[in-house]
Every structure is written in structure tokens, then in C-alpha cells.
Design a protein around this motif. Structure first.
Motif, PDB file in Angstrom:
ATOM      1  N   GLY A 156     -12.377  -5.376   4.771  1.00 46.72           N
ATOM      2  CA  GLY A 156     -12.073  -4.104   5.342  1.00 46.72           C
ATOM      3  C   GLY A 156     -10.869  -4.125   6.215  1.00 46.72           C
ATOM      4  O   GLY A 156      -9.997  -3.330   6.210  1.00 46.72           O
ATOM      5  N   LEU A 157     -10.480  -5.219   6.478  1.00 42.24           N
ATOM      6  CA  LEU A 157      -9.068  -5.499   7.261  1.00 42.24           C
ATOM      7  C   LEU A 157      -7.980  -5.050   6.455  1.00 42.24           C
ATOM      8  O   LEU A 157      -7.024  -4.372   6.543  1.00 42.24           O
ATOM      9  CB  LEU A 157      -9.075  -6.911   7.935  1.00 42.24           C
ATOM     10  N   PRO A 158      -7.625  -5.658   5.156  1.00 42.89           N
ATOM     11  CA  PRO A 158      -6.638  -5.466   4.474  1.00 42.89           C
ATOM     12  C   PRO A 158      -6.645  -4.180   3.871  1.00 42.89           C
ATOM     13  O   PRO A 158      -5.937  -3.463   3.716  1.00 42.89           O
ATOM     14  CB  PRO A 158      -6.795  -6.283   3.176  1.00 42.89           C
ATOM     15  N   LEU A 159      -7.896  -3.580   3.417  1.00 42.82           N
ATOM     16  CA  LEU A 159      -8.209  -2.268   3.125  1.00 42.82           C
ATOM     17  C   LEU A 159      -7.601  -1.239   4.159  1.00 42.82           C
ATOM     18  O   LEU A 159      -6.940  -0.327   3.849  1.00 42.82           O
ATOM     19  CB  LEU A 159      -9.652  -1.913   2.826  1.00 42.82           C
ATOM     20  N   GLY A 160      -7.934  -1.394   5.608  1.00 44.70           N
ATOM     21  CA  GLY A 160      -7.537  -0.515   6.706  1.00 44.70           C
ATOM     22  C   GLY A 160      -6.068  -0.607   6.813  1.00 44.70           C
ATOM     23  O   GLY A 160      -5.440   0.655   6.782  1.00 44.70           O
ATOM     24  N   VAL A 161      -5.417  -1.797   6.530  1.00 48.34           N
ATOM     25  CA  VAL A 161      -4.212  -1.764   6.794  1.00 48.34           C
ATOM     26  C   VAL A 161      -3.337  -1.139   5.677  1.00 48.34           C
ATOM     27  O   VAL A 161      -2.218  -0.396   6.118  1.00 48.34           O
ATOM     28  CB  VAL A 161      -3.735  -3.425   6.797  1.00 48.34           C
ATOM     29  N   LEU A 162      -3.784  -1.420   4.492  1.00 42.87           N
ATOM     30  CA  LEU A 162      -3.412  -0.731   3.326  1.00 42.87           C
ATOM     31  C   LEU A 162      -3.380   0.831   3.401  1.00 42.87           C
ATOM     32  O   LEU A 162      -2.422   1.452   3.006  1.00 42.87           O
ATOM     33  CB  LEU A 162      -4.172  -1.152   2.072  1.00 42.87           C
ATOM     34  N   LEU A 163      -4.370   1.479   4.031  1.00 42.89           N
ATOM     35  CA  LEU A 163      -4.525   2.877   4.197  1.00 42.89           C
ATOM     36  C   LEU A 163      -3.385   3.170   5.150  1.00 42.89           C
ATOM     37  O   LEU A 163      -2.900   4.167   4.763  1.00 42.89           O
ATOM     38  CB  LEU A 163      -5.843   3.213   4.840  1.00 42.89           C
ATOM     39  N   VAL A 164      -2.965   2.356   6.171  1.00 44.48           N
ATOM     40  CA  VAL A 164      -1.749   2.971   6.783  1.00 44.48           C
ATOM     41  C   VAL A 164      -0.675   2.711   6.163  1.00 44.48           C
ATOM     42  O   VAL A 164       0.295   3.815   6.326  1.00 44.48           O
ATOM     43  CB  VAL A 164      -1.834   2.073   8.085  1.00 44.48           C
ATOM     44  N   LEU A 165      -0.528   1.684   5.545  1.00 44.47           N
ATOM     45  CA  LEU A 165       1.110   1.113   4.951  1.00 44.47           C
ATOM     46  C   LEU A 165       1.258   2.186   3.602  1.00 44.47           C
ATOM     47  O   LEU A 165       2.564   2.607   3.679  1.00 44.47           O
ATOM     48  CB  LEU A 165       0.959  -0.243   4.319  1.00 44.47           C
ATOM     49  N   THR A 166       0.312   2.587   2.966  1.00 42.65           N
ATOM     50  CA  THR A 166       0.642   3.346   1.565  1.00 42.65           C
ATOM     51  C   THR A 166       0.598   4.845   2.380  1.00 42.65           C
ATOM     52  O   THR A 166       0.877   5.864   1.345  1.00 42.65           O
ATOM     53  CB  THR A 166      -0.794   3.125   0.653  1.00 42.65           C
ATOM     54  N   ASP A 167       0.252   5.235   3.217  1.00 45.38           N
ATOM     55  CA  ASP A 167       0.238   6.662   3.830  1.00 45.38           C
ATOM     56  C   ASP A 167       1.638   7.151   3.940  1.00 45.38           C
ATOM     57  O   ASP A 167       2.649   6.380   3.837  1.00 45.38           O
ATOM     58  CB  ASP A 167      -0.387   6.845   5.398  1.00 45.38           C
TER      59      ASP A 167
END
Lengths: 391, 245
Positions: free
Chosen positions: B32-43
Motif C-alpha cells: 500500500g505504501l508504494p501505491l499511495g506514494v505513486l498516487l501522489v507522484l502520478t497526479d
């Protein structure tokens, strides 16, 4: 205020006193330990930045040509929205310019940028050689002061030993050796900015960008931070490009300055040049003199003297030679960007047409004369800045 | 039922709950951590801006979040069998629990990471740091107190889910309460399990809050040992201020 700095200098721990020479009144004493060379270390040409949002276009930079010489402190001043922030962020390409080029230390950064929004390897390497300090310090709250200073060294891949040696050395340089183990939240604003400066210097940069570094600080702290920047500039030969909206900042540390308005550079040059430019908005704002004409048929002149002319008793000579009565409306002597400058607003009887000869006499003496005709008190681009500077 | 009869059952069930929640939390955090970070980065405006990827991950997370856990569990049965070889028991329950926990935690991570000041990201970029450096040195460490709080919330949510998993053969305290307390009419058993769960949740919440607060306080004001400091000087903050000036 600026002249007070000389006495303060010794108060900063870890900064050795540069060989101080007794400043000769009116002389360009800055030249004594100036590190400025004629090489341009930061050059922007035709720098343009257009922001597009929801179909609307906003031009933040409109063909900016900037030349910062090696070893100087260069101030860019302007109101908020003038494009200063975009300009400084374009210099290390945190912001991608829409058009134009940026060259820092001989390296064309715009050529390194590549097409995508992400910074490539070469650009990142170039950035690591450009220090940057920020208005809100941008220190990591999860790290100690020392670890914050070590961060750029970690990015550069230095060993732990080397990092800690360098970090402590830099903290000593900015006078915070005893705060190495503290967290940023335990520091005052001025101390935080010192940490920010130490961090910016960790990669041994030739160039330091300062994005409103003193704007969140009180006047006293502002002075000490500016003094620190000045000392670093002198000692390390560091070129500093700073942007600010405070005229006092330019006045106290800058060798050169540029005035920005609506994305363009309106005026630029060394402080000496600016002061010598008749009608310069920046010069007038850097060194304002007040005083209203006492009647209609009077000629009001702003007399600016620096260098040799400052030591001549020109006013009494003028009075004796032409047998006219001169009233002094306002006068001040100040240090502007390390230059001693005097400015005086005088009033001669009669209209300007009647005073052509005395004015010519003054100009012959090497003085700079600006005729004050009922112009609005402050030029539009600078009016709010001057007010702020006066606080 | 006497206590001696209940005790081994309770011990067994507690252990099962611990296993289920422990493993599923671990997996949820790790993925979940990389997924959450990815959600922010790709926004939009993010360092790895990619609208398509962002939309896809966002949708997957939304579907995972909105699905009632009991349905998720049933829907995942064939996947569970493929992973663990069985669909019953605590081990099998870990699979749907982890999969339910991942989007839950990812959203919390996203919120926590968004709170990190963009200026810090810019500072690291200006030092020549790349996106990975930004994630490792700025986003995660700066969001750590919030991330710990998010983990606490996730653990507690997973304890709730694990009771449901229990009813389809996952075992654990929830299962015990249903089988003995409800189906066998042993209200004593029911209350003991409820009390156990309540105590466990309170302890987890307390520990999580304490950890988050300690980390936050480090950044906030007190320094590494806030308690010790309070013993030494009455007003550490005031002492600092006087030195500052």
C-alpha cells in the motif's frame, strides 16, 4: 543602516575578519576586497516563461536578458507578480523556461534539460553545483540540523565521515556549530535560514540563488543574514543572485541590481551605474530624498555626489560664484551597495530657464543633477516597494 | 463453561487473530505504501505526472475500498486457493485481508504524503536529487508520523475484518465469539472476547498514537526524549527562546 554592517561583522562566529581598510569617505572602498570579475557566471538570454492554465496564458517572463558577473551579489527587485520568482527558478531549471537559454558557469542548462518534465542526470549534476536558499527555509523537520546539511552530500554520494566533517565545518561557518544536534523546529527563523545557507553551500557551489531568503525574517535578523551572504560572497568568491521585494536588501548587499516589472527587466546595472543614471527609478528608490518646493518659481534639483565630488564644497562655491541663495530641502549621506553616496535636494530661486548656468556649473563639478519637476513622488513600478523599505 | 475450558480456546483464537492481522497488515503496508506514494507522484503536477496511470490506480483503489469485505472475501476465493492451496483457516484468511487492506492503507498514505510541503521537494530537486531521492529522503520520512497513524488505523480496521474472516473458517477471536457466544448461547464467552478485542484495540491505538506523537514532537519542539526533558527543566521551550535571541 547599511553602514552599520562593518561594525557588526566581527560579531559573526567563524567568519574571519577580511583585511579591513579604513574606508575613505566618498571613495569606492568596496573595490578593496571585491571579488567581482568581468566573467559572466549566470547569463539568461531571451528567457520567456508562459504559464498555461485552463486555456489562459500568463506570461511570467518576457524575454529576460540577465548577466551576473562572477563574484558579485546581484539583486533582482520587483513587486510580487513581476516574475522574480519564475526568473530565479528558471536559473536552475526548477521551472522550465518556455523559450530562451540559461547558462550557469559556462554550461548551457537549457540544453541539458531534455524534453520531458523530469530532470536528467546531467541537469541534476549541474544543479548540485548551484546552491539555493528559500524564503521558508525548506528544512526537513524529521532531520537534525546536521543531517539537513548532510542531505546534499548524501545525494552527491559522499561517505558518512566526509559528510559529517563537511557539515560541521559549514555549521561553524554560519555560526551554528552548537546546534548540530537540534531539530529545525527548535531554531529561530534566522537560525533556520543559516542552516539553509549551510546546506546550500554543501556542494561547494560557485553560485548561490536566494529566493526571498530574508522575506520571512524580522529586520534585525534580515540584516545578519544579509551580512552572512555578503561575507560568504567575499570569502568564498561566491556569486549570489538574490530576488527580493525589499529595497533595503538591495541597498545593503548588492553590487548590481535589476528592476523587474511585468516579466521584463526595466533597469539593470551596477549600483554605481544606476546611481549615475539620471532619472533611474532604482537609484531614486535606493536613495530617496524628500522635500517640497517652497513656491512656484523655484527650481528644485537633486544633487547626487559620489567619489571625489563628495569632498568638494560645491554648494557654497555655487552660492558665491553666482551670488544666489540656495535652500537645502533634504539631504542624506548613505552607503548604498558599499558605495558612499550623498544626495541633496536643493532649491534655487527662479524657474529652470533662469538657472541653466548654475546647473551647468554643478554638472561641470562632476555632480549628477536631476531636475525635479512636479513629477509624482515615486514611479509606479516601485511605489509599493519603497513603502515597504521605509518600514 | 469454566475458565479452564475457555482458556485454551481463547489462547488459540487470539493467536490466530494475531497471525491474520499481523501478516495482512505487513502485506498491506508493504504494497500500500508504494501505491499511495505513486498516487501522489502520478497526479497532475506530480513528479511523475501520468494521468492514465493515476486514473487506473485510483480506480483500482476505489473499487477495493468500496467493496464490502465479506463480498471481497468470497470473490477472492479462487485466488486465495491459488495462493495458499485452501480457502479455509487463518492462512487463507490472510489473502483477502491483505488485499482489502492494501487500498485502505494506500489512500491513507496518499493523504499523508500530500501533506508534505512542496517546498521540501523543491529543495531536494535544487540539490540535484532525483525522484527516488525525493521519495526516500523527503516524502516518506516527513510523512512518517502520519504514516504511523495510518498504520494504526489499518491494523484496527483489519481486526474488524478478521472477525468476518473468522465466520467463514478463518478462526480467530471473532469466530470464537460467533460460534460459542452466539450459536452456543454462552454470553460469558462473548463478553470475554469483546473485552479482549477492546483491550487489544485500545493498546494498539495507544501505542500508535504514542509513536506518532513522539516522532512528531521531535519535529515539533521537544527533542528526542520529551519526558526526560520535562523532568530536567520546567520550561524547555522558554529556555530555547532566550538562547535564540
Amino acid at each position: 543602516m547599511a553602514h552599520r554592517h562593518r561594525e557588526n561583522r566581527a560579531a559573526f562566529r567563524g567568519l574571519r575578519e577580511p583585511e579591513e581598510q579604513r574606508p575613505v569617505p566618498g571613495a569606492h572602498h568596496r573595490a578593496a576586497h571585491s571579488t567581482v570579475t568581468e566573467t559572466h557566471v549566470i547569463t539568461t538570454s531571451g528567457l520567456t516563461k508562459v504559464y498555461r492554465s485552463r486555456g489562459r496564458e500568463v506570461t511570467a517572463l518576457d524575454g529576460v536578458d540577465l548577466h551576473v558577473r562572477e563574484g558579485e551579489v546581484y539583486g533582482v527587485i520587483g513587486q510580487s507578480g513581476a516574475g522574480k520568482s519564475s526568473l530565479i527558478r528558471c536559473v536552475n531549471l526548477l521551472e522550465r523556461p518556455t523559450a530562451g537559454t540559461v547558462t550557469v558557469a559556462g554550461q548551457d542548462l537549457t540544453a541539458l534539460a531534455g524534453r520531458g518534465p523530469r530532470a536528467g542526470r546531467e541537469l541534476r549534476q549541474a544543479r548540485s553545483r548551484i546552491g539555493m536558499v528559500f524564503q521558508h527555509f525548506n528544512l526537513l523537520s524529521s532531520r537534525t540540523v546536521q543531517d539537513n546539511v548532510e542531505l546534499p552530500l548524501e545525494i552527491l554520494g559522499k561517505s558518512g565521515k566526509e559528510r559529517s566533517r563537511k557539515a560541521l565545518e559549514l555549521l561553524d561557518l554560519v555560526g551554528l556549530a552548537d546546534k548540530a544536534k537540534a531539530y529545525p523546529a527548535q531554531l529561530s527563523g534566522g537560525q533556520k535560514q543559516r542552516v539553509g545557507i549551510a546546506r546550500a553551500l554543501a556542494g561547494d557551489p560557485k553560485v548561490l540563488l536566494s529566493d526571498e531568503a530574508t522575506s520571512a525574517l524580522d529586520p534585525e535578523t534580515t540584516r545578519s543574514i544579509l551580512q552572512l551572504l555578503r561575507d560568504l560572497n567575499r570569502q568564498l568568491g561566491l556569486t549570489v543572485l538574490l530576488i527580493t521585494h525589499e529595497m533595503d536588501v538591495v541597498k545593503s548587499v548588492c553590487d548590481s541590481a535589476a528592476l523587474m516589472d511585468r516579466g521584463r527587466i526595466v533597469e539593470s546595472g551596477t549600483v554605481g551605474e544606476l546611481l549615475a543614471t539620471p532619472g533611474s527609478e532604482l537609484a531614486a528608490a535606493l536613495f530617496p530624498v524628500g522635500g517640497e518646493a517652497s513656491g512656484d518659481d523655484r527650481t528644485v534639483l537633486d544633487v547626487t555626489f559620489h567619489g571625489e565630488a563628495a569632498t568638494q564644497p560645491v554648494i557654497s562655491q555655487l552660492s558665491r560664484t553666482y551670488n544666489i541663495d540656495i535652500s537645502i530641502l533634504g539631504a542624506a549621506i548613505d552607503t548604498v551597495g558599499g558605495l558612499q553616496v550623498g544626495r541633496m535636494r536643493i532649491e534655487l530661486p527662479g524657474r529652470y530657464e533662469d538657472n541653466v548656468v548654475p546647473v551647468g556649473f554643478l554638472r561641470e563639478q562632476g555632480l549628477q543633477i536631476d531636475v525635479v519637476d512636479e513629477r509624482p513622488d515615486e514611479p509606479a513600478a516601485l511605489a509599493p516597494l519603497v513603502k515597504e523599505g521605509a518600514k | 463453561m469454566t475458565w479452564s475450558q475457555m482458556q485454551p480456546l481463547l489462547e488459540q483464537a487470539s493467536w490466530e487473530t494475531l497471525i491474520m492481522v499481523g501478516w495482512s497488515t505487513l502485506i498491506a503496508v508493504v504494497l500500500g505504501l508504494p501505491l499511495g506514494v505513486l498516487l501522489v507522484l502520478t497526479d497532475r503536477g506530480g513528479l511523475l505526472q501520468n494521468v492514465l496511470v493515476n486514473k487506473v490506480i485510483g480506480q483500482v483503489v476505489n473499487i477495493g475500498r468500496s467493496m464490502p469485505f465479506i463480498i471481497l472475501m468470497v470473490a477472492l476465493m479462487s485466488f486465495t486457493r491459488w495462493v495458499t492451496g485452501t480457502t479455509i483457516g487463518s492462512e487463507a484468511a490472510i489473502v483477502p485481508l491483505a488485499i482489502g487492506g492494501i487500498p485502505f492503507f494506500a489512500r491513507l498514505v496518499e493523504t499523508a504524503v500530500r501533506e508534505v510541503d512542496g517546498g521540501l521537494v523543491e529543495a531536494v530537486q535544487s540539490m540535484g536529487g532525483n525522484t527516488w531521492t525525493v521519495v526516500r529522503k523527503v516524502l516518506v520520512p516527513e510523512a512518517l508520523p502520519s504514516l504511523i497513524a495510518s498504520t494504526t488505523t489499518t491494523v484496527i480496521a483489519l481486526i474488524g475484518y478478521s472477525a468476518m474472516a473468522g465466520t467463514v473458517g478463518g478462526g480467530g477471536l471473532g469466530d470464537l465469539a460467533v460460534r460459542y457466544g452466539y450459536q452456543r448461547f454462552e454470553p460469558g464467552f462473548m463478553w470475554i472476547t469483546v473485552a479482549l478485542l477492546a483491550v487489544a484495540i485500545s493498546l494498539i491505538q495507544f501505542a500508535g498514537d504514542y509513536a506518532a506523537r513522539t516522532l512528531h514532537r521531535r519535529g515539533g519542539r521537544g527533542g528526542a526524549g520529551p519526558r526526560l526533558r520535562l523532568l530536567k527543566t520546567k520550561e524547555p521551550a522558554a529556555a530555547d527562546v532566550s538562547k535564540v535571541a
